[in-house]
Write a protein that holds these residues in place. Structure first.
Motif, mmCIF file in Angstrom:
data_model
loop_
_atom_site.group_PDB
_atom_site.id
_atom_site.type_symbol
_atom_site.label_atom_id
_atom_site.label_comp_id
_atom_site.label_asym_id
_atom_site.label_seq_id
_atom_site.Cartn_x
_atom_site.Cartn_y
_atom_site.Cartn_z
ATOM 1 N N VAL A 38 0.834 -1.205 0.000
ATOM 2 C CA VAL A 38 0.000 0.000 0.000
ATOM 3 C C VAL A 38 0.865 1.250 0.000
ATOM 4 O O VAL A 38 0.620 2.201 -0.761
ATOM 5 C CB VAL A 38 -0.955 -0.005 1.211
ATOM 6 C CG1 VAL A 38 -1.658 1.350 1.340
ATOM 7 C CG2 VAL A 38 -1.981 -1.120 1.074
ATOM 8 N N THR A 39 1.891 1.288 0.852
ATOM 9 C CA THR A 39 2.714 2.495 0.935
ATOM 10 C C THR A 39 3.589 2.665 -0.312
ATOM 11 O O THR A 39 3.710 3.780 -0.842
ATOM 12 C CB THR A 39 3.600 2.451 2.188
ATOM 13 O OG1 THR A 39 4.326 1.209 2.230
ATOM 14 C CG2 THR A 39 2.758 2.573 3.442
ATOM 15 N N TYR A 40 4.198 1.563 -0.777
ATOM 16 C CA TYR A 40 5.091 1.680 -1.930
ATOM 17 C C TYR A 40 4.311 2.089 -3.185
ATOM 18 O O TYR A 40 4.661 3.064 -3.858
ATOM 19 C CB TYR A 40 5.820 0.347 -2.163
ATOM 20 C CG TYR A 40 6.757 0.380 -3.359
ATOM 21 C CD1 TYR A 40 8.055 0.839 -3.213
ATOM 22 C CD2 TYR A 40 6.333 -0.022 -4.630
ATOM 23 C CE1 TYR A 40 8.927 0.890 -4.301
ATOM 24 C CE2 TYR A 40 7.189 0.023 -5.713
ATOM 25 C CZ TYR A 40 8.483 0.486 -5.545
ATOM 26 O OH TYR A 40 9.328 0.541 -6.631
ATOM 27 N N TRP A 41 3.257 1.345 -3.487
ATOM 28 C CA TRP A 41 2.514 1.634 -4.722
ATOM 29 C C TRP A 41 1.619 2.859 -4.574
ATOM 30 O O TRP A 41 1.390 3.587 -5.543
ATOM 31 C CB TRP A 41 1.707 0.415 -5.144
ATOM 32 C CG TRP A 41 2.587 -0.710 -5.602
ATOM 33 C CD1 TRP A 41 2.758 -1.921 -5.003
ATOM 34 C CD2 TRP A 41 3.435 -0.723 -6.760
ATOM 35 N NE1 TRP A 41 3.659 -2.690 -5.689
ATOM 36 C CE2 TRP A 41 4.097 -1.974 -6.781
ATOM 37 C CE3 TRP A 41 3.717 0.201 -7.766
ATOM 38 C CZ2 TRP A 41 5.006 -2.327 -7.775
ATOM 39 C CZ3 TRP A 41 4.624 -0.143 -8.750
ATOM 40 C CH2 TRP A 41 5.255 -1.388 -8.744
ATOM 41 N N GLY A 42 1.125 3.094 -3.365
ATOM 42 C CA GLY A 42 0.324 4.296 -3.158
ATOM 43 C C GLY A 42 1.113 5.562 -3.426
ATOM 44 O O GLY A 42 0.605 6.517 -4.028
ATOM 45 N N PHE A 43 2.371 5.575 -3.006
ATOM 46 C CA PHE A 43 3.235 6.735 -3.241
ATOM 47 C C PHE A 43 3.434 6.978 -4.736
ATOM 48 O O PHE A 43 3.371 8.111 -5.225
ATOM 49 C CB PHE A 43 4.572 6.502 -2.536
ATOM 50 C CG PHE A 43 5.511 7.664 -2.599
ATOM 51 C CD1 PHE A 43 5.245 8.833 -1.905
ATOM 52 C CD2 PHE A 43 6.676 7.604 -3.352
ATOM 53 C CE1 PHE A 43 6.119 9.913 -1.956
ATOM 54 C CE2 PHE A 43 7.553 8.666 -3.414
ATOM 55 C CZ PHE A 43 7.267 9.830 -2.709
ATOM 56 N N ARG A 44 3.635 5.896 -5.485
ATOM 57 C CA ARG A 44 3.871 6.027 -6.928
ATOM 58 C C ARG A 44 2.601 6.361 -7.696
ATOM 59 O O ARG A 44 2.634 7.117 -8.677
ATOM 60 C CB ARG A 44 4.511 4.742 -7.456
ATOM 61 C CG ARG A 44 6.001 4.737 -7.244
ATOM 62 C CD ARG A 44 6.595 3.433 -6.820
ATOM 63 N NE ARG A 44 7.968 3.694 -6.357
ATOM 64 C CZ ARG A 44 8.248 4.116 -5.120
ATOM 65 N NH1 ARG A 44 7.281 4.286 -4.242
ATOM 66 N NH2 ARG A 44 9.499 4.362 -4.783
ATOM 67 N N LEU A 45 1.479 5.810 -7.256
ATOM 68 C CA LEU A 45 0.209 6.137 -7.901
ATOM 69 C C LEU A 45 -0.173 7.592 -7.649
ATOM 70 O O LEU A 45 -0.745 8.249 -8.527
ATOM 71 C CB LEU A 45 -0.885 5.198 -7.398
ATOM 72 C CG LEU A 45 -0.775 3.745 -7.878
ATOM 73 C CD1 LEU A 45 -1.764 2.865 -7.130
ATOM 74 C CD2 LEU A 45 -0.997 3.646 -9.386
ATOM 75 N N MET A 46 0.147 8.096 -6.466
ATOM 76 C CA MET A 46 -0.095 9.509 -6.176
ATOM 77 C C MET A 46 0.653 10.393 -7.174
ATOM 78 O O MET A 46 0.065 11.297 -7.802
ATOM 79 C CB MET A 46 0.346 9.825 -4.751
ATOM 80 C CG MET A 46 0.329 11.296 -4.394
ATOM 81 S SD MET A 46 1.099 11.643 -2.781
ATOM 82 C CE MET A 46 2.837 11.297 -3.161
ATOM 83 N N ILE A 47 1.928 10.150 -7.338
ATOM 84 C CA ILE A 47 2.735 10.955 -8.257
ATOM 85 C C ILE A 47 2.294 10.734 -9.700
ATOM 86 O O ILE A 47 2.150 11.684 -10.481
ATOM 87 C CB ILE A 47 4.225 10.616 -8.094
ATOM 88 C CG1 ILE A 47 4.703 10.957 -6.684
ATOM 89 C CG2 ILE A 47 5.074 11.353 -9.132
ATOM 90 C CD1 ILE A 47 6.106 10.484 -6.370
ATOM 91 N N GLY A 48 2.066 9.476 -10.065
ATOM 92 C CA GLY A 48 1.724 9.149 -11.451
ATOM 93 C C GLY A 48 0.414 9.760 -11.895
ATOM 94 O O GLY A 48 0.340 10.381 -12.971
ATOM 95 N N PHE A 49 -0.631 9.622 -11.098
ATOM 96 C CA PHE A 49 -1.924 10.188 -11.485
ATOM 97 C C PHE A 49 -1.881 11.708 -11.499
ATOM 98 O O PHE A 49 -2.533 12.351 -12.335
ATOM 99 C CB PHE A 49 -3.017 9.695 -10.547
ATOM 100 C CG PHE A 49 -3.532 8.324 -10.881
ATOM 101 C CD1 PHE A 49 -4.110 8.065 -12.119
ATOM 102 C CD2 PHE A 49 -3.439 7.287 -9.970
ATOM 103 C CE1 PHE A 49 -4.587 6.796 -12.444
ATOM 104 C CE2 PHE A 49 -3.906 6.015 -10.277
ATOM 105 C CZ PHE A 49 -4.485 5.773 -11.518
ATOM 106 N N GLY A 50 -1.118 12.312 -10.586
ATOM 107 C CA GLY A 50 -0.983 13.767 -10.612
ATOM 108 C C GLY A 50 -0.337 14.256 -11.898
ATOM 109 O O GLY A 50 -0.793 15.225 -12.508
#
Length: 490
Positions: free
Chosen positions: A344-356
């Motif tokens: 959750v933390t690893y992919w959540g961090f990347r999805l936050m940046i990616g979708f932004g």
């Protein structure tokens, strides 16, 4: 699932749902105030029509945000009573300020704005719009100050097993809060900008009304707002990353699935393998050498501690096992797991940046495709624009999920540089509920929020399809405009 898991799921579902409304309300209110300012200054009817259309959608979203937000505070007493008793002396001040100073001001001036058309002088009415929109930011400030205290306790002393507030000023000027507030506000502008771009581009593609100038201005406005917002998010996110390195090193390690201490530390772009194991034996990662050290401390040599070393440090500071206490349920006397949910933390961090980033690129792409009066006639164009609306919403949601999940197993994170003793394990904060009561509450609120989601989508879709004509007051037969004082009323 036990009561703790059910309480966490319930709070997570309702909070993430509510936070879908919050950034749109804050960002769109400020943009609508800007549109009305342009109309008052130029008398161009295009800006009035923009104000009316986007203002109607703002009011629908605001009303739904109020309804869903009320549940959040009730949940503190319902599912998290032990946590409420622990933080009550601290949270009472900022939450009272949010209600009395911010929300009441927000509601009062919103009411004057709704019913003040043609009753108030133009500039007074415009001042109401700005008062309402700025009050939404002040409201967010107080809420973020409270949340930031949970991430980094300050301004308290530990007395009789509970934190006692000694300085409200320290809570409100917490460096964690001062970093979170601009980051959150830029996130609201990213959401509002994508909202303008998606809906306006769809209307341009339809070519079914005479308001093309309104939609072109909205696309241009939204795209540039989104691009500037993404740049602001990158800058403020960097500041937050450096604070995270100092205040919550386990969260930083979890964000990178950094199992072993490195100096210098590389930034992981993409991981292949099972990141759920804290030893990282089966993970292969594509990295940028030394970049994580720079993000942590502005140099390319700083040591960044890994999960394994941090677990040992946390065990020495905060204990290896939960106390033997029936209130802790299955966790009573069990070893404390200091490692957050790594996937959750690893992919959540990347999805936050990616979708932004995707949201900002979609906005600029739509701006480029509609330059000089062009309107692509292919079917993928409106789909691209409408899909772009979702990206900043997703980025905001994944960002908050990362922020909250990354601090586990603490609901109040220890301050590593002061205020000894002020922390709380999440397992300690839950109410003494039965499993049946927790399930009933979770199912009821989830179903209720599902109904509210359908209602909001229905109302937004209805007024979006109606376009500008659906929100402007009709004209009288003699050409004189009708009274539009209730044009926004429901």
């Amino acid at each position: 699932m036990d009561v703790l898991d059910l309480a966490r799921w319930q709070f997570g579902i309702t909070t993430v749902y509510h936070f879908l409304m919050v950034p749109l309300t804050i960002g769109l209110s400020l943009l609508v105030a800007g549109m009305q300012t342009a109309w008052v200054r130029t008398a161009n009817p295009k800006y009035l029509r923009m104000t009316k259309f986007w203002g109607k959608l703002l009011l629908i979203n605001f009303a739904m945000g109020v309804v869903t937000g009320i549940v959040q505070e009730f949940q503190f007493g319902m599912s998290w009573s032990a946590y409420s008793r622990f933080v009550g002396d601290v949270f009472g001040a900022p939450l009272a300020m949010e209600g009395l100073v911010a929300f009441f001001v927000e509601s009062t001036f919103l009411g004057l704005w709704i019913f003040g058309w043609d009753r108030l002088p133009k500039r007074v009415h415009l001042a109401c719009a700005w008062a309402f929109s700025l009050a939404t930011m002040v409201s967010a400030y107080f809420i973020l100050a409270a949340n930031s205290w949970m991430q980094h306790p300050v301004g308290v002393e530990f007395v009789d097993g509970k934190p006692r507030l000694t300085s409200i000023w320290a809570v409100l000027t917490n460096n964690t809060a001062l970093a979170a507030i601009p980051h959150t506000i830029f996130g609201t502008f990213a959401v509002a900008g994508a909202f303008l771009v998606g809906i306006a581009a769809w209307h341009l593609w339809r070519r079914r009304d005479d308001d093309a100038p309104v939609w072109r201005a909205s696309v241009k406005f939204g795209a540039w707002v989104g691009a500037v917002a993404f740049a602001g998010l990158a800058i403020t996110g960097d500041v937050q990353g450096k604070l995270m390195f100092e205040q919550q090193p386990m969260k930083m390690a979890a964000a990178e699935a950094l199992c072993h201490t490195e100096a210098p530390a590389a930034f992981s772009i993409f991981a292949i393998g099972d990141v759920s194991r804290p030893d990282c034996e089966n993970v292969k990662s594509i990295t940028v050498p030394a970049l994580l050290s720079f993000l942590a401390h502005n140099d390319f040599s700083t040591e960044v501690r890994g999960i394994e070393d941090l677990v040992t440090e946390y065990q020495q500071r905060y204990g290896t096992n939960y106390p033997v206490d029936p209130q802790l349920g299955e966790l009573s006397g069990k070893p404390i797991d200091y490692v957050p949910n790594l996937p959750v933390t690893y992919w959540g961090f990347r999805l936050m940046i990616g979708f932004g980033a995707i949201g900002a690129l979609v906005g600029l792409a739509v701006l480029w495709l509609t330059r000089g009066g062009r309107i692509p006639r292919t079917r993928w164009f409106p789909r691209l624009a409408l899909a772009g609306i979702a990206t900043p919403f997703l980025a905001n949601s994944f960002g908050w999920i990362f922020t909250e999940m990354g601090r586990q197993p603490f609901v109040v994170v220890p301050n590593p540089s002061g205020v000894d003793g002020v922390w709380m394990f999440t397992a300690r904060g839950v109410s003494a509920l039965t499993t049946g009561e927790a399930w009933t509450s979770l199912i009821t609120l989830t179903l209720l929020y599902g109904v509210l989601a359908v209602l909001e989508v229905f109302l937004l879709a209805r007024y979006v399809r109606g376009g500008v004509a659906g929100v402007m007051p009709p004209e009288k037969p003699d050409g004189e405009k009708s009274d539009d004082r209730l044009a926004f009323a429901y």
